[in-house]
Design a protein around this motif. Structure first.
Motif, mmCIF file in Angstrom:
data_model
loop_
_atom_site.group_PDB
_atom_site.id
_atom_site.type_symbol
_atom_site.label_atom_id
_atom_site.label_comp_id
_atom_site.label_asym_id
_atom_site.label_seq_id
_atom_site.Cartn_x
_atom_site.Cartn_y
_atom_site.Cartn_z
ATOM 1 N N TYR A 80 0.838 -1.203 0.000
ATOM 2 C CA TYR A 80 0.000 0.000 0.000
ATOM 3 C C TYR A 80 0.872 1.251 0.000
ATOM 4 C CZ TYR A 80 -2.168 3.872 2.522
ATOM 5 O OH TYR A 80 -2.551 5.122 2.944
ATOM 6 N N LEU A 81 1.882 1.298 0.877
ATOM 7 C CA LEU A 81 2.755 2.461 0.960
ATOM 8 C C LEU A 81 3.569 2.645 -0.326
ATOM 9 C CD1 LEU A 81 4.039 2.016 4.625
ATOM 10 C CD2 LEU A 81 2.395 3.715 3.797
ATOM 11 N N SER A 82 4.060 1.539 -0.852
ATOM 12 C CA SER A 82 4.843 1.597 -2.080
ATOM 13 C C SER A 82 4.000 2.095 -3.250
ATOM 14 C CB SER A 82 5.418 0.212 -2.402
ATOM 15 O OG SER A 82 6.150 0.222 -3.609
ATOM 16 N N GLY A 83 2.791 1.541 -3.390
ATOM 17 C CA GLY A 83 1.926 1.965 -4.477
ATOM 18 C C GLY A 83 1.468 3.398 -4.337
ATOM 19 N N LEU A 84 1.143 3.801 -3.110
ATOM 20 C CA LEU A 84 0.667 5.167 -2.899
ATOM 21 C C LEU A 84 1.766 6.178 -3.170
ATOM 22 C CD1 LEU A 84 -1.652 6.979 -2.091
ATOM 23 C CD2 LEU A 84 -0.987 6.691 0.297
ATOM 24 N N LEU A 105 -5.231 4.083 -6.234
ATOM 25 C CA LEU A 105 -5.576 4.030 -7.658
ATOM 26 C C LEU A 105 -6.327 5.283 -8.075
ATOM 27 C CD1 LEU A 105 -6.585 0.267 -7.824
ATOM 28 C CD2 LEU A 105 -4.650 1.327 -9.014
ATOM 29 N N GLY A 106 -7.188 5.790 -7.195
ATOM 30 C CA GLY A 106 -7.891 7.034 -7.499
ATOM 31 C C GLY A 106 -6.929 8.193 -7.639
ATOM 32 N N VAL A 107 -5.941 8.247 -6.753
ATOM 33 C CA VAL A 107 -4.923 9.302 -6.823
ATOM 34 C C VAL A 107 -4.159 9.210 -8.138
ATOM 35 C CG1 VAL A 107 -2.758 10.131 -5.823
ATOM 36 C CG2 VAL A 107 -4.669 9.524 -4.327
ATOM 37 N N MET A 108 -3.770 7.998 -8.506
ATOM 38 C CA MET A 108 -3.003 7.809 -9.741
ATOM 39 C C MET A 108 -3.774 8.313 -10.958
ATOM 40 S SD MET A 108 -1.739 4.260 -11.565
ATOM 41 C CE MET A 108 -3.409 3.909 -12.164
ATOM 42 N N ILE A 137 4.056 10.513 -6.713
ATOM 43 C CA ILE A 137 5.217 11.120 -7.379
ATOM 44 C C ILE A 137 5.208 10.826 -8.881
ATOM 45 C CG2 ILE A 137 6.602 11.041 -5.279
ATOM 46 C CD1 ILE A 137 8.072 8.619 -6.391
ATOM 47 N N ASN A 138 4.003 10.482 -9.370
ATOM 48 C CA ASN A 138 3.833 10.229 -10.805
ATOM 49 C C ASN A 138 4.705 9.081 -11.317
ATOM 50 O OD1 ASN A 138 1.964 12.360 -11.079
ATOM 51 N ND2 ASN A 138 3.621 13.853 -11.282
ATOM 52 N N GLY A 139 4.747 8.006 -10.533
ATOM 53 C CA GLY A 139 5.449 6.814 -10.989
ATOM 54 C C GLY A 139 4.695 6.149 -12.128
ATOM 55 N N VAL A 153 2.457 1.206 -10.206
ATOM 56 C CA VAL A 153 1.439 1.486 -9.187
ATOM 57 C C VAL A 153 0.433 0.345 -9.139
ATOM 58 C CG1 VAL A 153 -0.436 3.035 -8.501
ATOM 59 C CG2 VAL A 153 1.699 3.980 -9.419
ATOM 60 N N CYS A 154 -0.053 -0.045 -10.300
ATOM 61 C CA CYS A 154 -1.052 -1.120 -10.371
ATOM 62 C C CYS A 154 -0.483 -2.440 -9.856
ATOM 63 C CB CYS A 154 -1.557 -1.285 -11.799
ATOM 64 S SG CYS A 154 -2.590 0.097 -12.369
ATOM 65 N N PHE A 155 0.795 -2.693 -10.137
ATOM 66 C CA PHE A 155 1.416 -3.930 -9.668
ATOM 67 C C PHE A 155 1.383 -3.996 -8.147
ATOM 68 C CE2 PHE A 155 5.070 -6.248 -7.983
ATOM 69 C CZ PHE A 155 4.915 -7.482 -8.596
ATOM 70 N N ASP A 156 1.749 -2.899 -7.481
ATOM 71 C CA ASP A 156 1.759 -2.889 -6.017
ATOM 72 C C ASP A 156 0.358 -3.122 -5.457
ATOM 73 O OD1 ASP A 156 4.472 -2.547 -5.644
ATOM 74 O OD2 ASP A 156 4.366 -0.367 -5.618
ATOM 75 N N PHE A 157 -0.614 -2.417 -5.998
ATOM 76 C CA PHE A 157 -1.967 -2.565 -5.463
ATOM 77 C C PHE A 157 -2.587 -3.912 -5.835
ATOM 78 C CE2 PHE A 157 -1.976 2.255 -5.511
ATOM 79 C CZ PHE A 157 -1.743 2.341 -4.150
ATOM 80 N N ASP A 158 -2.149 -4.490 -6.941
ATOM 81 C CA ASP A 158 -2.637 -5.826 -7.310
ATOM 82 C C ASP A 158 -2.167 -6.884 -6.306
ATOM 83 O OD1 ASP A 158 -4.071 -5.034 -9.490
ATOM 84 O OD2 ASP A 158 -2.556 -5.592 -10.980
ATOM 85 N N GLN A 159 -1.021 -6.639 -5.672
ATOM 86 C CA GLN A 159 -0.560 -7.588 -4.650
ATOM 87 C C GLN A 159 -1.590 -7.693 -3.530
ATOM 88 O OE1 GLN A 159 2.326 -9.306 -5.423
ATOM 89 N NE2 GLN A 159 1.998 -8.039 -7.242
ATOM 90 N N ILE A 160 -2.255 -6.568 -3.248
ATOM 91 C CA ILE A 160 -3.289 -6.547 -2.212
ATOM 92 C C ILE A 160 -4.596 -7.091 -2.757
ATOM 93 C CG2 ILE A 160 -4.674 -5.067 -0.709
ATOM 94 C CD1 ILE A 160 -2.269 -3.123 -0.666
#
Length: 228
Positions: free
Chosen positions: A112-116, A155-158, A121-123, A128-135
């Motif tokens: 969560y922290l990594s994806g957020l 994901l909304g922020v992204m 920072i516009n990664g 981003v999706c990969f990190d949140f997909d882990q969850i």
């Protein structure tokens, strides 16, 4: 994690799985931990260990990667992230050995922290999706923990930062729906973290609809807490 140490202590004390788990978790949860190494939530594990006169750290073969230390490390990273200290957060996350984290809730907190961070920072969207997909697709497939709606926040922020506002709105609305569903399922600390962070990121992304709805939910929850 030395699960056999846990099992040996339980058997030495002649405590059955049913008795040990009563009031803490289901017997099935305890069985999955002992037989399959499926680590339950930290709160549950701490209570189970407490009944056996153990601590979670007692089960860790390396104190450098103990549950307590990792939790403190991730909590500090989260605090820095909320203060928008992105560079220290980036460096701190690189020091975390996620492969050595055995507790599922802590793994979810890491992703969560990594994806957020990456979304803020516009990664790359794929990262981003990969990190949140882990969850969403692995660690919390049943979507029963606070980390699912927190992943939706990220994901909304992204998508907001990509100016894909329709997609951003979709995920912020899922946050609102998830909060409603989780109102009777997560701990007080998780409620407040989820509600506070959702409001904060809605403000960052000027999403007034989600901000108003979530603020209303937070007010309702705080009023209910005072009455309890």
């Amino acid at each position: 994690m030395d699960i056999q140490k846990f099992v040996a202590r339980r058997k030495a004390l002649k405590i059955s799985q049913v008795k040990l788990s009563t009031g803490i978790c289901t017997q099935a949860t305890l069985s999955k931990f002992e037989r399959r190494g499926r680590v339950p939530s930290l709160a549950i594990l701490e209570q189970l260990c407490g009944r056996l006169g153990l601590t979670v750290d007692d089960l860790n073969e390396s104190r450098d990667h103990s549950v307590t230390q990792v939790r403190a490390q991730l909590d500090e990273i989260e605090r820095q992230l909320m203060m928008e200290n992105y560079q220290p957060v980036l460096q701190a996350l690189k020091q975390v050995q996620v492969a050595q984290i055995e507790a599922v809730p802590l793994k979810m907190q890491f992703y969560y922290l990594s994806g957020l961070l990456k979304s803020l920072i516009n990664g790359a969207a794929s990262d981003v999706c990969f990190d949140f997909d882990q969850i969403l697709d692995d660690l919390d497939q049943s979507h029963e923990t606070v980390f699912t709606p927190l992943a939706y926040v990220g994901l909304g922020v992204m998508y907001s930062r990509l100016a894909e506002l329709e997609k951003a709105q979709f995920y912020f609305e899922k946050v609102h729906q998830a909060i409603e569903q989780l109102m009777a399922a997560v701990a007080d600390q998780d409620y407040l973290r989820l509600l506070s962070e959702t409001v904060a990121f809605a403000r960052i992304n000027h999403n007034q609809v989600v901000e108003v709805k979530t603020a209303a939910l937070r007010s309702r929850y705080l009023r209910a807490s005072k009455r309890a």
